[in-house]
Design a protein around this motif. Structure first.
Motif, PDB file in Angstrom:
ATOM      1  N   ARG A   1      -3.957   9.801  -2.583  1.00 33.27           N
ATOM      2  CA  ARG A   1      -4.665   8.573  -2.946  1.00 33.27           C
ATOM      3  C   ARG A   1      -3.904   7.362  -2.405  1.00 33.27           C
ATOM      4  O   ARG A   1      -2.715   7.465  -2.050  1.00 33.27           O
ATOM      5  N   MET A   2      -4.579   6.225  -2.333  1.00 28.17           N
ATOM      6  CA  MET A   2      -3.926   4.981  -1.949  1.00 28.17           C
ATOM      7  C   MET A   2      -3.736   4.118  -3.189  1.00 28.17           C
ATOM      8  O   MET A   2      -4.696   3.824  -3.906  1.00 28.17           O
ATOM      9  N   LEU A   3      -2.496   3.760  -3.459  1.00 28.11           N
ATOM     10  CA  LEU A   3      -2.143   2.867  -4.556  1.00 28.11           C
ATOM     11  C   LEU A   3      -1.828   1.497  -3.983  1.00 28.11           C
ATOM     12  O   LEU A   3      -1.019   1.384  -3.052  1.00 28.11           O
ATOM     13  N   ALA A   4      -2.474   0.462  -4.511  1.00 24.54           N
ATOM     14  CA  ALA A   4      -2.227  -0.911  -4.093  1.00 24.54           C
ATOM     15  C   ALA A   4      -1.465  -1.634  -5.208  1.00 24.54           C
ATOM     16  O   ALA A   4      -1.922  -1.662  -6.354  1.00 24.54           O
ATOM     17  N   ILE A   5      -0.309  -2.195  -4.860  1.00 27.42           N
ATOM     18  CA  ILE A   5       0.531  -2.944  -5.802  1.00 27.42           C
ATOM     19  C   ILE A   5       0.374  -4.421  -5.455  1.00 27.42           C
ATOM     20  O   ILE A   5       0.881  -4.892  -4.432  1.00 27.42           O
ATOM     21  N   ILE A   6      -0.340  -5.167  -6.295  1.00 29.32           N
ATOM     22  CA  ILE A   6      -0.821  -6.502  -5.935  1.00 29.32           C
ATOM     23  C   ILE A   6      -0.075  -7.582  -6.707  1.00 29.32           C
ATOM     24  O   ILE A   6      -0.080  -7.608  -7.937  1.00 29.32           O
TER      25      ILE A   6
ATOM     26  N   TRP B   1      -6.319   1.889  -7.243  1.00 31.88           N
ATOM     27  CA  TRP B   1      -6.289   3.173  -6.552  1.00 31.88           C
ATOM     28  C   TRP B   1      -7.595   3.394  -5.795  1.00 31.88           C
ATOM     29  O   TRP B   1      -8.656   2.894  -6.184  1.00 31.88           O
ATOM     30  N   ALA B   2      -7.498   4.172  -4.715  1.00 40.75           N
ATOM     31  CA  ALA B   2      -8.682   4.583  -3.964  1.00 40.75           C
ATOM     32  C   ALA B   2      -8.491   6.011  -3.477  1.00 40.75           C
ATOM     33  O   ALA B   2      -7.374   6.433  -3.132  1.00 40.75           O
TER      34      ALA B   2
ATOM     35  N   ASP C   1     -10.499   1.146  -7.509  1.00 38.15           N
ATOM     36  CA  ASP C   1     -10.611   0.956  -8.951  1.00 38.15           C
ATOM     37  C   ASP C   1      -9.285   0.388  -9.440  1.00 38.15           C
ATOM     38  O   ASP C   1      -8.218   0.859  -9.040  1.00 38.15           O
ATOM     39  N   CYS C   2      -9.345  -0.625 -10.297  1.00 45.38           N
ATOM     40  CA  CYS C   2      -8.142  -1.358 -10.717  1.00 45.38           C
ATOM     41  C   CYS C   2      -8.006  -1.326 -12.235  1.00 45.38           C
ATOM     42  O   CYS C   2      -8.150  -2.361 -12.911  1.00 45.38           O
TER      43      CYS C   2
ATOM     44  N   LEU D   1       0.834  -1.196   0.000  1.00 45.84           N
ATOM     45  CA  LEU D   1       0.000   0.000   0.000  1.00 45.84           C
ATOM     46  C   LEU D   1       0.873   1.250   0.000  1.00 45.84           C
ATOM     47  O   LEU D   1       1.778   1.383   0.831  1.00 45.84           O
ATOM     48  N   VAL D   2       0.587   2.168  -0.920  1.00 43.83           N
ATOM     49  CA  VAL D   2       1.367   3.391  -1.100  1.00 43.83           C
ATOM     50  C   VAL D   2       0.427   4.584  -1.032  1.00 43.83           C
ATOM     51  O   VAL D   2      -0.612   4.600  -1.704  1.00 43.83           O
ATOM     52  N   ILE D   3       0.772   5.580  -0.238  1.00 46.20           N
ATOM     53  CA  ILE D   3       0.034   6.840  -0.241  1.00 46.20           C
ATOM     54  C   ILE D   3       0.734   7.788  -1.217  1.00 46.20           C
ATOM     55  O   ILE D   3       1.904   8.121  -1.054  1.00 46.20           O
ATOM     56  N   THR D   4       0.025   8.182  -2.258  1.00 47.07           N
ATOM     57  CA  THR D   4       0.621   9.001  -3.318  1.00 47.07           C
ATOM     58  C   THR D   4       0.732  10.461  -2.865  1.00 47.07           C
ATOM     59  O   THR D   4       0.101  10.880  -1.879  1.00 47.07           O
TER      60      THR D   4
END
Length: 546
Positions: free
Chosen positions: A256-261, A283-284, A292-293, A249-252
């Motif tokens: 926003r929150m970026l999830a690297i899965i 991202w959220a 949303d992916c 989980l990354v806070i941009t």
């Protein structure tokens, strides 16, 4: 697009930037053309050393050695042969490192977490605590986080055994707490059962983690304010066919929150040697109630990614897959593109000294601006397949990354030749008639050839006999002394859906201390009923396929 093409584009952009700067400054004396195929001007020192390691990666070294270790009591505070799953964290001015020690990736209570502290910015580390596995379960995947001036370690516990896709592992995520990093209190389970909590990200008074469901079916956001009581939130990604699991989980910069899965994909793609290599990006917006992916990283499967920022640039350290082989590396990447909405691409900046079972890195910023990195790796020179390394010896490594010394673009293959790009040479055939057999073995005689998948071929520890097989790339002899039966055959982990080839089937030998592991085994193997379990019975996974 490959790294060399991306490098050419980066140099073109650099040239454009210099042109703008020159125009603004009223002089063209420093104008550089980055839009041609011309090579950069020669420099006094090559950008990489003779091993292929860029010079902005410094002081690579082994902190905790598992290679050659004979200790079998992994709960005692002494290292065992398989060391993995690292994390780094700064707490009250000191640096802390944690990793798992065990005999292999296989789940079992003979495992522990070792905690180290450094008071000299990572130049040296001293062990300060051992946290043995709890509740007669395996322990793994430790991650630090801090709440209200106290240091926490999140870990995943599971029942004994080994199965694909974390099936039937009865995951319980747990926490330990400390006020000084040295004395730790076990706080018990966090969150719901069957959910493995991954890395923790702090943001605006909350700690966030992405938890993946047993069976690698979906990933769901979790949140806590006190470090112990975690509440599930939005589903981050739920396409079970993609096998989603470990999520960073990354806070941009935009909040926003970026999830690297990590996505292991289909049965064919599971081990990363065949098929697509992909990483899902989601991202959220705050308060992170829906994701949303829309994008994926194509051509890069970033297993166990850990991120850090530098001057608004996003970097990750993760496992790299060298198709079409089962060889793996730990590499440093930069994610470039629109960090707020995508698309993104992964630029590789450095391949760290690594091989076999590897990655699960930690990162920490140092006072001088460099980044300290930790990761684990099998014996680098042997460069064995991942499936061999999961059951073999691994070390904990450290190195620094000098971000101020990065060139304008990643080095190309021509600038940075990699002497380990190709697999190690085949040692050549052995006269099997001269190899003595083991009269105690339930399976595997010298000169056994195996079927068309390689299942049943005779093998020995370190012999490399399974390396070139179609799918049976693991030697069962790696588990001799842990299973009730002794064997010397090439095999592959299996479940009900696995095709084992002619004359073989998915069978489940039992461990001496409980639990089982299911592998493709020749039907002719003489396994006593008391040494064999049932397919679909009690088992566990080796850390999400590693």
């Amino acid at each position: 697009m490959d790294n060399e093409g991306r490098t050419r584009i980066a140099r073109c952009n650099r040239g454009l930037g210099l042109l703008i700067a020159a125009l603004v400054g009223g002089s063209l004396a420093v104008l550089e053309s980055g839009c041609t195929d011309a090579e950069d001007p020669p420099v006094d020192e090559p950008i990489c050393d003779e091993s292929g390691l860029p010079r902005y990666v410094g002081e690579p070294r082994v902190l905790a050695a598992g290679v050659g270790v004979e200790n079998e009591d992994c709960r005692s505070g002494a290292l065992c042969r398989h060391n993995e799953n690292t994390d780094l964290f700064r707490f009250k001015g000191a640096l802390y490192l944690v990793h798992r020690t065990a005999e292999s990736q296989i789940l079992g209570p003979n495992s522990a977490l070792i905690v180290y502290r450094s008071s000299d910015e990572g130049a040296s580390f001293q062990p300060v605590a051992t946290l043995p596995a709890v509740d007669d379960r395996d322990i793994r995947d430790p991650i630090f986080y801090e709440v209200d001036g106290e240091l926490f370690i999140k870990a995943i516990t599971r029942v004994r055994g080994f199965t694909p896709r974390d099936q039937d592992v009865e995951t319980v995520s747990v926490a330990f707490r400390s006020v000084d990093g040295e004395s730790w209190t076990y706080e018990g389970p966090i969150g719901n059962e069957r959910w493995g909590f991954w890395r923790v990200t702090a943001h605006e008074g909350f700690q966030y983690s992405a938890a993946y469901e047993d069976g690698d079916l979906q990933v769901v956001l979790q949140r806590t304010s006190d470090g112990l009581t975690w509440e599930p939130g939005a589903q981050i990604y739920g396409v079970a066919e993609d096998t989603p699991l470990e999520t960073e989980l990354v806070i941009t910069p935009g909040g926003r929150m970026l999830a690297i899965i990590r996505m292991d994909g289909t049965d064919e793609e599971l081990l990363g040697d065949k098929g697509r290599l992909r990483t899902k990006l989601c991202w959220a917006d705050p308060p992170f109630e829906s994701f949303d992916c829309p994008h994926e990283l194509e051509g890069a499967r970033l297993d166990g990614a850990v991120h850090f920022w530098h001057d608004g640039r996003l970097f990750v350290v993760a496992r790299k897959h060298l198709q079409p082989t089962l060889r793996k590396r730990t590499s440093v990447y930069e994610l470039v593109g629109d960090l707020e909405a995508g698309p993104l691409e992964a630029l590789e900046w450095a391949e760290l000294p690594s091989a076999s079972d590897t990655a699960y890195a930690g990162v920490a910023k140092l006072d001088d601006g460099r980044v300290l990195m930790s990761w684990y790796s099998g014996e680098v020179e042997l460069d064995q397949p991942w499936t061999t390394g999961m059951l073999g010896e691994t070390d904990i490594w450290l190195a620094t990354l000098d971000l101020g010394a990065l060139p304008p673009a990643p080095p190309t293959a021509a600038e940075c030749p990699n002497p380990r790009a190709e697999p190690p040479p085949d040692p050549g055939p052995v006269d099997c008639s001269e190899v003595p057999s083991d009269p105690t073995a339930a399976c595997g005689e010298p000169c056994d050839e195996g079927n068309d998948l390689g299942v049943g071929e005779y093998c020995t520890v370190g012999g490399g006999e399974c390396d070139d097989n179609a799918s049976a790339t693991t030697c069962s002899a790696l588990l001799n002394g842990q299973l009730i039966v002794t064997s010397y055959v090439c095999t592959v982990i299996c479940d009900e859906a696995t095709e084992c080839g002619p004359g073989a089937s998915c069978r489940c030998p039992l461990f001496e201390d409980g639990g089982q592991i299911c592998g493709c085994i020749p039907d002719a193997c003489d396994i006593p009923p008391e040494a064999e379990g049932e397919l679909g019975g009690e088992g566990g996974a080796g850390g999400g396929a590693g």
